[in-house]
Motif scaffolding. Structure first.
Motif, short mmCIF file in Angstrom:
data_model
loop_
_atom_site.label_atom_id
_atom_site.label_comp_id
_atom_site.label_asym_id
_atom_site.label_seq_id
_atom_site.Cartn_x
_atom_site.Cartn_y
_atom_site.Cartn_z
N SER A 144 0.80 -1.23 0.00
CA SER A 144 0.00 0.00 0.00
C SER A 144 0.83 1.27 0.00
CB SER A 144 -0.92 0.01 1.23
OG SER A 144 -0.15 0.13 2.43
N ARG A 145 2.15 1.18 0.14
CA ARG A 145 3.01 2.37 0.22
C ARG A 145 4.10 2.32 -0.84
NH1 ARG A 145 2.71 5.67 4.94
NH2 ARG A 145 0.57 5.43 5.68
N THR A 146 4.46 3.51 -1.30
CA THR A 146 5.57 3.63 -2.25
C THR A 146 6.61 4.60 -1.70
OG1 THR A 146 4.49 5.41 -3.47
CG2 THR A 146 4.13 3.15 -4.26
N ALA A 147 7.86 4.38 -2.07
CA ALA A 147 8.96 5.27 -1.69
C ALA A 147 10.02 5.19 -2.79
CB ALA A 147 9.55 4.88 -0.34
N PHE A 148 10.56 6.33 -3.13
CA PHE A 148 11.60 6.38 -4.16
C PHE A 148 11.11 5.75 -5.47
CE2 PHE A 148 13.64 5.89 0.02
CZ PHE A 148 14.23 7.14 0.11
N GLY A 149 9.81 5.96 -5.71
CA GLY A 149 9.23 5.51 -6.97
C GLY A 149 8.93 4.03 -7.05
N LYS A 150 9.04 3.32 -5.94
CA LYS A 150 8.78 1.88 -5.95
C LYS A 150 7.85 1.48 -4.81
CE LYS A 150 13.10 0.23 -8.06
NZ LYS A 150 14.27 -0.69 -7.87
N ASN A 151 7.17 0.36 -5.03
CA ASN A 151 6.43 -0.28 -3.97
C ASN A 151 7.41 -0.68 -2.85
OD1 ASN A 151 5.35 -2.76 -2.58
ND2 ASN A 151 3.60 -2.36 -3.92
N LEU A 152 7.01 -0.50 -1.57
CA LEU A 152 7.92 -0.81 -0.47
C LEU A 152 8.43 -2.25 -0.51
CD1 LEU A 152 6.44 0.90 2.74
CD2 LEU A 152 8.33 1.66 1.30
#
Length: 403
Positions: A284-292
Motif C-alpha cells: 500500500s506504500r511507495t517510496a523512491f518511486g517503488k512499492n515498499l
C-alpha cells in the motif's frame, strides 16, 4: 505422512477464525486506539464490557474451554491450530476462556485437585466468572533455576503458614483475579525435586499484599498485568494443599508441557498476523518511486518469514503429537526446542513488520507493539531460552553416550 487435521479440528478452527474476524478484531482496533492509562493502580483498572459480552457469546457458540481435553475432547495436536488462531489477537484467548495462566491453573486443579478444590475454584474458573494467578518467580533469586525458590510453606498441623515474595505474577491485576497457586519450599531436607509444594491461596487472605504492578516496555497491560506480591505469615487450611507436600515439581512438569504448546502455537498466530500486516503495508506504500516490497531486501524478508513460520509450526505440531502419544517424558527435548524457536521467530518477524511500518509500527495504531512485547516476554516466561537450550543439549549428548 498425513499433515491434514481432523474434520472436527478444521470445523472448530474455521469457527474460531470467523469469530475473531467478525467480533474480536473490531473491538481490538478500538482498544488499540484508545488512550493508554499510565496509572499503575490496578485497583482502578476496569473490565471492558464489550469483551465480557464476547465471552458470553463465545460460550453460547460452544467455543469455550477448548484447551482442556477432558472438557473439549481435543488432544494437544487437535487443539494446536485453535491456539494458533487465537494468537492472531492478544485479547482472543480470554474471550474463549483459553488464556494463560488460567489454562495451566485449571489443568492443575483438574488433574491434582480434590473434589472440594474443584468445586470451590475450578468450577468458577471453567465458567469464566473468576481469574487466577500462578505465583512462582521470586525477585531475590535466579528463578531460571526453579529449585532456588526460597518462599516457604510450613506445615503447622491444622494449617499451612506461607511466607515470601513473588513477582511477575501474570494476571494478578485482573479485577476478577481471586485465587493464587503459590509454589514454595516445604521439604528442605528432601531430594532436590521433592522440596517444593503448591498451595491454593485466596487473594483476600490476611497477609497477602500486592505491592506493585510491573510494566513491560513501559505499559501495564491493563486489565491483566504482572505484579509483585508479598505473603507475610499467610495462614491457609491444609485442605488447600495441591497433591501433597513435596509434589510441586511433579505438578509443574504436567502443567508446563501443554501450556508451552499453547504459548508457542499462539506465537505462530502472532507471526502470521505480523507477516500479513507487513505485506499489506508493503503493497500500500511507495517510496523512491517503488512499492515498499520492492525496496531493499524486503522480498527476502517475506520469503524467509514464510519459511520460518512453516518450520516452527511443524516443530510445534510434532511436539504436540509426542505429548499426546508419549507424554511429557517423551517430549522433553521438543518442548524446550519449540519454547526457544517459536518466540524467536515471532520476535524477528514482528520486528521486521514494525520496521516496514516505520513510526506507526511502534505505536498502538497497529497491534505490532503489543505482539512484540508478548513475544519478547515469552523468551523469559516458562523458562529463559538459555535453560531450554541446555535441556536440548543434554538430551542430545546423552544419545551419543548411550550409543
Amino acid at each position: 505422512m498425513n499433515f491434514s487435521h481432523s474434520p472436527k479440528t478444521l470445523d472448530l478452527t474455521r469457527r474460531v477464525e470467523q469469530f475473531i474476524q467478525k467480533h474480536i478484531l473490531p473491538i481490538e482496533t478500538l482498544l488499540h486506539t484508545s488512550p493508554l492509562s499510565p496509572n499503575p493502580n490496578w485497583k482502578e483498572w476496569q473490565l471492558d464490557s464489550a469483551i465480557e459480552d464476547l465471552k458470553t457469546l463465545a460460550k453460547k457458540e460452544g467455543l469455550w474451554n477448548l484447551f482442556l481435553p477432558e472438557v473439549s475432547g481435543l488432544s494437544n495436536t487437535e487443539y494446536a491450530p485453535l491456539a494458533e488462531a487465537m494468537g492472531y489477537s492478544l485479547i482472543a484467548p480470554e474471550v474463549f476462556n483459553c488464556n494463560a495462566p488460567d489454562t495451566g491453573n485449571m489443568e492443575v486443579l483438574w488433574k491434582y485437585g480434590t473434589e472440594q478444590q474443584k468445586e470451590t475454584w475450578l468450577k468458577p474458573l471453567l465458567e469464566g466468572s473468576i481469574r487466577s494467578v500462578f505465583c512462582m518467580t521470586e525477585p531475590d533469586v535466579a528463578s531460571s533455576d526453579a529449585t532456588n525458590m526460597r518462599a516457604t510453606i510450613n506445615d503447622k498441623g491444622d494449617h499451612l503458614l506461607i511466607n515470601g515474595t513473588k513477582w511477575w505474577s501474570t494476571g494478578i491485576g485482573h479485577p476478577n483475579c481471586k485465587i493464587a497457586i503459590f509454589m514454595g519450599l516445604s521439604n528442605p531436607e528432601a531430594a532436590k525435586h521433592a522440596q517444593h509444594s503448591m498451595v491454593l491461596v485466596p487473594l483476600d487472605t490476611e497477609g497477602v499484599n500486592i505491592k506493585r504492578m510491573l510494566p513491560v516496555f513501559g505499559t501495564y497491560d491493563t486489565p491483566y498485568g504482572h505484579g509483585e506480591v508479598s505473603f507475610e505469615n499467610v495462614k491457609v487450611p491444609k485442605s488447600n494443599l495441591i497433591g501433597g507436600l513435596g509434589k510441586g515439581f511433579e505438578i509443574a512438569q504436567g502443567r508446563l508441557g501443554p501450556g508451552r504448546i499453547h504459548h508457542c502455537m499462539r506465537m505462530i498466530g502472532a507471526s502470521e498476523r505480523a507477516l500479513q500486516l507487513m505485506i499489506d503495508r508493503g503493497k500500500s506504500r511507495t517510496a523512491f518511486g517503488k512499492n515498499l516490497l520492492e525496496l531493499g531486501g524486503n522480498m527476502d524478508l517475506i520469503a524467509n518469514a514464510r519459511m520460518e513460520i512453516d518450520m516452527a509450526r511443524l516443530l510445534v505440531m510434532k511436539t504436540a503429537y509426542l505429548l499426546d502419544t508419549l507424554g511429557i517424558r517423551g517430549a522433553l527435548s521438543e518442548v524446550s526446542q519449540i519454547k526457544v524457536v517459536a518466540p524467536a521467530v515471532a520476535c524477528k518477524i514482528i520486528d521486521q513488520a514494525m520496521q516496514l511500518f516505520g513510526g506507526k509500527g511502534l505505536s498502538n495504531d497497529t497491534p505490532l507493539a503489543g505482539l512484540y512485547a508478548y513475544a519478547r516476554t515469552l523468551r523469559l516466561a516458562d523458562g529463559p531460552d538459555e535453560v531450554h537450550r541446555n535441556v536440548v543439549a543434554k538430551i542430545e549428548i546423552k544419545k551419543y553416550r548411550e550409543s
